[in-house]
Scaffold this active site. Structure first.
Site, PDB file in Angstrom:
ATOM      1  N   ASP A   7      60.276  79.916  52.944  1.00 11.49           N
ATOM      2  CA  ASP A   7      60.316  78.670  53.670  1.00 11.49           C
ATOM      3  C   ASP A   7      60.707  78.983  55.164  1.00 11.49           C
ATOM      4  O   ASP A   7      61.322  80.188  55.624  1.00 11.49           O
ATOM      5  CB  ASP A   7      61.453  77.382  53.444  1.00 11.49           C
ATOM      6  N   SER A   8      60.314  77.988  56.305  1.00  7.33           N
ATOM      7  CA  SER A   8      60.441  78.440  57.683  1.00  7.33           C
ATOM      8  C   SER A   8      62.098  78.342  57.836  1.00  7.33           C
ATOM      9  O   SER A   8      62.535  79.047  58.741  1.00  7.33           O
ATOM     10  CB  SER A   8      59.943  77.404  58.410  1.00  7.33           C
ATOM     11  N   CYS A  70      56.711  75.544  51.590  1.00  4.32           N
ATOM     12  CA  CYS A  70      56.796  75.154  52.928  1.00  4.32           C
ATOM     13  C   CYS A  70      55.385  74.616  53.033  1.00  4.32           C
ATOM     14  O   CYS A  70      54.510  75.264  53.103  1.00  4.32           O
ATOM     15  CB  CYS A  70      57.060  76.288  54.029  1.00  4.32           C
ATOM     16  N   GLU A 162      67.819  70.391  60.229  1.00  5.10           N
ATOM     17  CA  GLU A 162      68.377  71.875  60.419  1.00  5.10           C
ATOM     18  C   GLU A 162      69.702  71.550  61.293  1.00  5.10           C
ATOM     19  O   GLU A 162      70.523  72.254  60.904  1.00  5.10           O
ATOM     20  CB  GLU A 162      67.333  72.631  61.072  1.00  5.10           C
ATOM     21  N   CYS A 194      57.090  67.449  53.394  1.00  8.44           N
ATOM     22  CA  CYS A 194      57.595  68.624  54.257  1.00  8.44           C
ATOM     23  C   CYS A 194      58.958  68.725  53.123  1.00  8.44           C
ATOM     24  O   CYS A 194      59.564  67.978  52.748  1.00  8.44           O
ATOM     25  CB  CYS A 194      58.112  68.022  55.555  1.00  8.44           C
ATOM     26  N   HIS A 196      61.830  69.734  53.874  1.00 11.20           N
ATOM     27  CA  HIS A 196      63.165  69.152  54.278  1.00 11.20           C
ATOM     28  C   HIS A 196      63.268  67.690  53.923  1.00 11.20           C
ATOM     29  O   HIS A 196      64.420  67.309  53.895  1.00 11.20           O
ATOM     30  CB  HIS A 196      63.027  69.113  55.900  1.00 11.20           C
TER      31      HIS A 196
HETATM   32  N1  DGL Z   1      59.810  72.960  55.725  1.00 16.95           N
HETATM   33  C1  DGL Z   1      58.685  73.211  56.331  1.00 16.95           C
HETATM   34  C2  DGL Z   1      57.454  72.172  55.711  1.00 16.95           C
HETATM   35  O1  DGL Z   1      57.540  72.048  54.382  1.00 16.95           O
HETATM   36  C3  DGL Z   1      58.324  73.047  57.588  1.00 16.95           C
HETATM   37  C4  DGL Z   1      59.440  72.750  58.496  1.00 16.95           C
HETATM   38  C5  DGL Z   1      59.040  73.289  59.746  1.00 16.95           C
HETATM   39  O2  DGL Z   1      58.866  72.611  60.662  1.00 16.95           O
HETATM   40  O3  DGL Z   1      59.511  74.445  59.920  1.00 16.95           O
HETATM   41  O4  DGL Z   1      56.500  71.872  56.220  1.00 16.95           O
END
Ligand code: DGL
Length: 270
Positions: A7-8, A70, A162, A194, A196
């Site tokens: 993941d990022s 991600c 975050e 996403c 998150h």
């Molecule tokens: N967690 C990532 C996703 O599912 C992206 C979050 C980011 O912008 O880095 O898209």
């Protein structure tokens, strides 16, 4: 036996948590590119290059199979990676397909022609990069006809999550839901596109109203991975320990991850 989870940043921990619970005998290595998050505001070339670096690091850690936990990387980089970059003995999977299979009432890997499905109006909440890739609509069109998708780029939300700024994150969720509802007043389903966003699932559900079915990916990805490994057990790589790797500051990332998952998580430098 190890499988990689990329993941990022921290959002992929929602997927990590679900896969580790579903497959307790498998070791997982998590890679968070925290020093370069968020990816959602980067261009597709940048996301592609950064995702390749992370995946190579996970291969080095003994993970022959890597899950891109991600959506931004799955949307902006996966197709291109699968187009000749991935060696024959390795695999990289994304997080879109399990979700779309569930939304379109399909069994895993059912590649029959697109057909009508019961849901007609779908709201997609995702990062700006995922929305502009249109990867969700493309994958959906392979499987379903007559589904209207309205996508809302949720600028700022990943940063707020975050940073642990719950008040800002809640306000952003409400304003993004309002913006979407102005264009699609009555969605039947909402996709949290996403990794998150499941951390804000209750706020999304409250803002959308009880009648809207909210799909989030973690459990769907875990089920689909379990199914995949049953069919291809040789893809569990030689790695032997669960590890948490980050490109960010390990002690700061460990603290945030421990708060996210409400259990002690210790990251080391990638
Ligand atoms: N967690 C990532 C996703 O599912 C992206 C979050 C980011 O912008 O880095 O898209």
């Amino acid at each position: 036996m190890a499988v990689g989870v990329f993941d990022s940043g921290l959002g992929g921990l929602t997927v990590f948590d679900a896969v580790t619970k579903r497959l307790p005998d498998v070791d997982f290595v998590y890679y968070g590119d925290n020093s370069r998050a968020p990816y959602g505001v980067r261009d597709a070339d940048d996301v592609y290059e950064l995702t390749k670096m992370g995946v190579e690091r996970l291969w080095d850690a003994g993970c022959d199979l890597v899950i891109l936990a991600c959506n931004t990387a799955s949307a902006a980089a996966l197709r291109r990676m699968q187009d000749g970059w991935i060696p024959a003995d390795k695999r990289v999977l994304g997080v879109f397909v399990p979700l779309i299979e569930s939304l379109t009432e399909r069994e895993w890997g059912d590649n029959s022609p697109p057909r009508e499905v019961s849901v007609k109006n779908v709201a997609l909440f995702a990062t700006p990069a995922t929305v502009s890739s249109r990867a969700f609509q493309r994958e959906l069109a392979f499987r379903a006809i007559g589904v209207d998708v309205e996508a809302q780029p949720c600028g700022g939300l990943v940063d707020a999550i975050e940073d642990g700024d719950e008040i800002l994150a809640e306000a952003l969720v409400r304003s993004h839901v309002d913006a979407l509802k102005r264009r699609m007043p009555h969605p039947e389903a909402a996709i949290l596109g996403c990794t998150h966003y499941p951390l804000m699932q209750d706020t999304f559900q409250a803002a959308l109203g009880e009648g809207v079915k909210v799909y989030s990916q973690a459990n769907l990805v875990a089920e689909s991975l379990a199914d995949y490994l049953e069919r291809r057990p040789n893809l569990v790589g030689p790695g032997k320990t669960t590890q948490y790797l980050t490109t960010g500051d390990p002690s700061h990332v460990s603290d945030r991850a421990t708060q996210f998952l409400r259990r002690k998580i210790t990251f080391e430098a990638a």
